[in-house]
Design a protein around this motif. Structure first.
Motif, PDB file in Angstrom:
ATOM      1  N   TRP A 234       0.822  -1.206   0.000  1.00 49.39           N
ATOM      2  CA  TRP A 234       0.000   0.000   0.000  1.00 49.39           C
ATOM      3  C   TRP A 234       0.860   1.261   0.000  1.00 49.39           C
ATOM      4  CZ3 TRP A 234      -4.305  -0.510  -2.031  1.00 49.39           C
ATOM      5  CH2 TRP A 234      -5.105  -1.639  -1.812  1.00 49.39           C
ATOM      6  N   GLU A 235       2.034   1.220   0.609  1.00 45.75           N
ATOM      7  CA  GLU A 235       2.948   2.357   0.546  1.00 45.75           C
ATOM      8  C   GLU A 235       3.440   2.568  -0.885  1.00 45.75           C
ATOM      9  OE1 GLU A 235       6.036   1.784   3.398  1.00 45.75           O
ATOM     10  OE2 GLU A 235       4.779   2.371   5.105  1.00 45.75           O
ATOM     11  N   THR A 236       3.733   1.462  -1.564  1.00 46.56           N
ATOM     12  CA  THR A 236       4.164   1.549  -2.962  1.00 46.56           C
ATOM     13  C   THR A 236       3.036   2.065  -3.840  1.00 46.56           C
ATOM     14  OG1 THR A 236       5.709  -0.296  -2.648  1.00 46.56           O
ATOM     15  CG2 THR A 236       5.071   0.230  -4.911  1.00 46.56           C
ATOM     16  N   ALA A 237       1.823   1.568  -3.611  1.00 44.75           N
ATOM     17  CA  ALA A 237       0.669   2.042  -4.378  1.00 44.75           C
ATOM     18  C   ALA A 237       0.441   3.526  -4.142  1.00 44.75           C
ATOM     19  CB  ALA A 237      -0.579   1.245  -3.993  1.00 44.75           C
ATOM     20  N   SER A 238       0.655   3.985  -2.915  1.00 49.48           N
ATOM     21  CA  SER A 238       0.482   5.406  -2.600  1.00 49.48           C
ATOM     22  C   SER A 238       1.481   6.255  -3.375  1.00 49.48           C
ATOM     23  CB  SER A 238       0.648   5.634  -1.099  1.00 49.48           C
ATOM     24  OG  SER A 238      -0.329   4.914  -0.369  1.00 49.48           O
ATOM     25  N   ASP A 239       2.731   5.795  -3.457  1.00 50.16           N
ATOM     26  CA  ASP A 239       3.734   6.500  -4.257  1.00 50.16           C
ATOM     27  C   ASP A 239       3.290   6.603  -5.711  1.00 50.16           C
ATOM     28  OD1 ASP A 239       5.682   7.091  -2.297  1.00 50.16           O
ATOM     29  OD2 ASP A 239       6.507   5.063  -2.417  1.00 50.16           O
TER      30      ASP A 239
ATOM     31  N   ASN B  85       2.176  14.300 -11.994  1.00 47.22           N
ATOM     32  CA  ASN B  85       2.845  14.167 -13.288  1.00 47.22           C
ATOM     33  C   ASN B  85       4.353  13.979 -13.118  1.00 47.22           C
ATOM     34  OD1 ASN B  85       2.896  14.000 -16.093  1.00 47.22           O
ATOM     35  ND2 ASN B  85       3.244  16.198 -16.355  1.00 47.22           N
ATOM     36  N   MET B  86       4.717  13.049 -12.239  1.00 43.76           N
ATOM     37  CA  MET B  86       6.109  12.742 -11.954  1.00 43.76           C
ATOM     38  C   MET B  86       6.337  11.241 -12.129  1.00 43.76           C
ATOM     39  SD  MET B  86       6.405  14.925  -8.395  1.00 43.76           S
ATOM     40  CE  MET B  86       8.134  14.521  -8.103  1.00 43.76           C
ATOM     41  N   THR B  87       7.599  10.855 -12.279  1.00 41.82           N
ATOM     42  CA  THR B  87       7.905   9.435 -12.208  1.00 41.82           C
ATOM     43  C   THR B  87       7.853   9.020 -10.745  1.00 41.82           C
ATOM     44  OG1 THR B  87      10.298   9.708 -11.911  1.00 41.82           O
ATOM     45  CG2 THR B  87       9.451   9.657 -14.188  1.00 41.82           C
ATOM     46  N   VAL B  88       7.627   7.748 -10.490  1.00 46.22           N
ATOM     47  CA  VAL B  88       7.577   7.265  -9.118  1.00 46.22           C
ATOM     48  C   VAL B  88       8.926   7.478  -8.438  1.00 46.22           C
ATOM     49  CG1 VAL B  88       7.271   5.233  -7.647  1.00 46.22           C
ATOM     50  CG2 VAL B  88       5.777   5.575  -9.624  1.00 46.22           C
ATOM     51  N   THR B  89      10.002   7.239  -9.181  1.00 45.40           N
ATOM     52  CA  THR B  89      11.345   7.422  -8.624  1.00 45.40           C
ATOM     53  C   THR B  89      11.579   8.856  -8.197  1.00 45.40           C
ATOM     54  OG1 THR B  89      12.239   5.636  -9.987  1.00 45.40           O
ATOM     55  CG2 THR B  89      13.816   7.211  -9.077  1.00 45.40           C
ATOM     56  N   ASP B  90      11.204   9.808  -9.048  1.00 45.70           N
ATOM     57  CA  ASP B  90      11.381  11.229  -8.705  1.00 45.70           C
ATOM     58  C   ASP B  90      10.537  11.612  -7.499  1.00 45.70           C
ATOM     59  OD1 ASP B  90      13.201  11.631 -10.701  1.00 45.70           O
ATOM     60  OD2 ASP B  90      11.766  12.520 -12.120  1.00 45.70           O
TER      61      ASP B  90
ATOM     62  N   GLN C 178      12.188  12.943  -3.981  1.00 46.75           N
ATOM     63  CA  GLN C 178      11.876  14.263  -3.446  1.00 46.75           C
ATOM     64  C   GLN C 178      11.164  14.173  -2.096  1.00 46.75           C
ATOM     65  OE1 GLN C 178      10.304  17.297  -6.075  1.00 46.75           O
ATOM     66  NE2 GLN C 178      11.047  16.219  -7.878  1.00 46.75           N
ATOM     67  N   ARG C 179      10.316  13.187  -1.952  1.00 49.80           N
ATOM     68  CA  ARG C 179       9.623  13.003  -0.675  1.00 49.80           C
ATOM     69  C   ARG C 179      10.614  12.680   0.437  1.00 49.80           C
ATOM     70  NH1 ARG C 179       7.482   8.466   1.871  1.00 49.80           N
ATOM     71  NH2 ARG C 179       7.637   7.097   0.042  1.00 49.80           N
ATOM     72  N   MET C 180      11.582  11.850   0.150  1.00 48.05           N
ATOM     73  CA  MET C 180      12.558  11.446   1.175  1.00 48.05           C
ATOM     74  C   MET C 180      13.516  12.581   1.560  1.00 48.05           C
ATOM     75  SD  MET C 180      11.597   8.431   1.859  1.00 48.05           S
ATOM     76  CE  MET C 180      12.948   7.831   2.901  1.00 48.05           C
ATOM     77  N   LYS C 181      13.637  13.574   0.678  1.00 50.86           N
ATOM     78  CA  LYS C 181      14.530  14.698   0.963  1.00 50.86           C
ATOM     79  C   LYS C 181      13.878  15.761   1.846  1.00 50.86           C
ATOM     80  CE  LYS C 181      17.243  14.364  -3.315  1.00 50.86           C
ATOM     81  NZ  LYS C 181      17.536  15.009  -4.620  1.00 50.86           N
ATOM     82  N   GLU C 182      12.588  15.740   2.004  1.00 47.09           N
ATOM     83  CA  GLU C 182      11.893  16.769   2.791  1.00 47.09           C
ATOM     84  C   GLU C 182      12.283  16.679   4.283  1.00 47.09           C
ATOM     85  OE1 GLU C 182       7.778  17.561   0.340  1.00 47.09           O
ATOM     86  OE2 GLU C 182       7.745  16.121   1.980  1.00 47.09           O
TER      87      GLU C 182
END
Length: 206
Positions: free
Chosen positions: A180-185, A193-198, A202-206
């Motif tokens: 479910w965490e992966t699905a949320s990403d 309008n982003m790639t999942v990787t991007d 970016q989320r992890m850098k906040e």
């Protein structure tokens, strides 16, 4: 007929009725589910239900209220631990999926499938809960817009996201925390309008 005072036993029975009704309303639909079905599900007589609820419609209201308030609690708890706009967006989506697929899932699904079966008076009573949830979504989406992460209109994004999330149990059969965490990403990346990787980076850098 006077109702009994609320003791631990009557409160437990009321909760059991709500949970059993949620399962049956979700499985059979509100109109096809009878009071006898509900009574048989938990092993009581049909008449016993009316010590706790005046009608099947009042029981439907209680089921939908349970789904809405449980979902709202999950969202508020999730967001209380997050700060960054992308992290909070991910948490908002994840908590919606958790509500749909966790313990209050049947009631939550009934809440959007059977809303039209409620009397107008019940819809009016529940609208304030619905409005609180809408405001949470709008606050987070507006914040994403402010930080230039969201390019679309927040209100239309909210409508599209919730519609997609509500249908996710139909096609997404996995039910682990990681899934479910992966699905949320993935949901968040599509909305922005982003790639999942991007998005994840970016989320992890906040």
């Amino acid at each position: 007929m006077a109702r009994p005072k609320k003791t631990k036993n009557t409160v437990a029975m009321r909760d059991e009725l709500i949970n059993a009704s949620a399962q049956l309303f979700n499985k059979l639909g509100f109109q096809r589910t009878t009071v006898r079905n509900i009574a048989e599900e938990i092993g009581i007589t049909s008449g016993s239900i009316f010590y706790h609820f005046d009608s099947k419609e009042q029981l439907l209201e209680a089921v939908i209220e349970h789904g809405m308030t449980s979902g709202l609690s999950i969202v508020e708890e999730q967001l209380s631990e997050l700060t960054g706009p992308l992290s909070r967006f991910h948490g908002l989506v994840l908590s919606h999926l958790r509500a749909l697929n966790g313990p209050p899932g049947d009631a939550h699904k009934v809440s959007f499938r059977e809303w039209g079966s409620l009397p107008q008076s019940a819809r009016s009573r529940l609208r304030s809960i619905n409005e609180r949830y809408r405001n949470i979504w709008m606050d987070e989406l507006t914040n994403l817009k402010k930080h230039r992460h969201l390019k679309s209109d927040p209100e239309y994004c909210r409508r599209a996201m919730i519609a997609a999330l509500n249908w996710s149990p139909v096609w997404h059969k996995e039910n682990s925390k990681l899934e479910w965490e992966t699905a949320s990403d993935q949901f968040c990346a599509v909305a922005l309008n982003m790639t999942v990787t991007d998005f994840v980076e970016q989320r992890m850098k906040e």
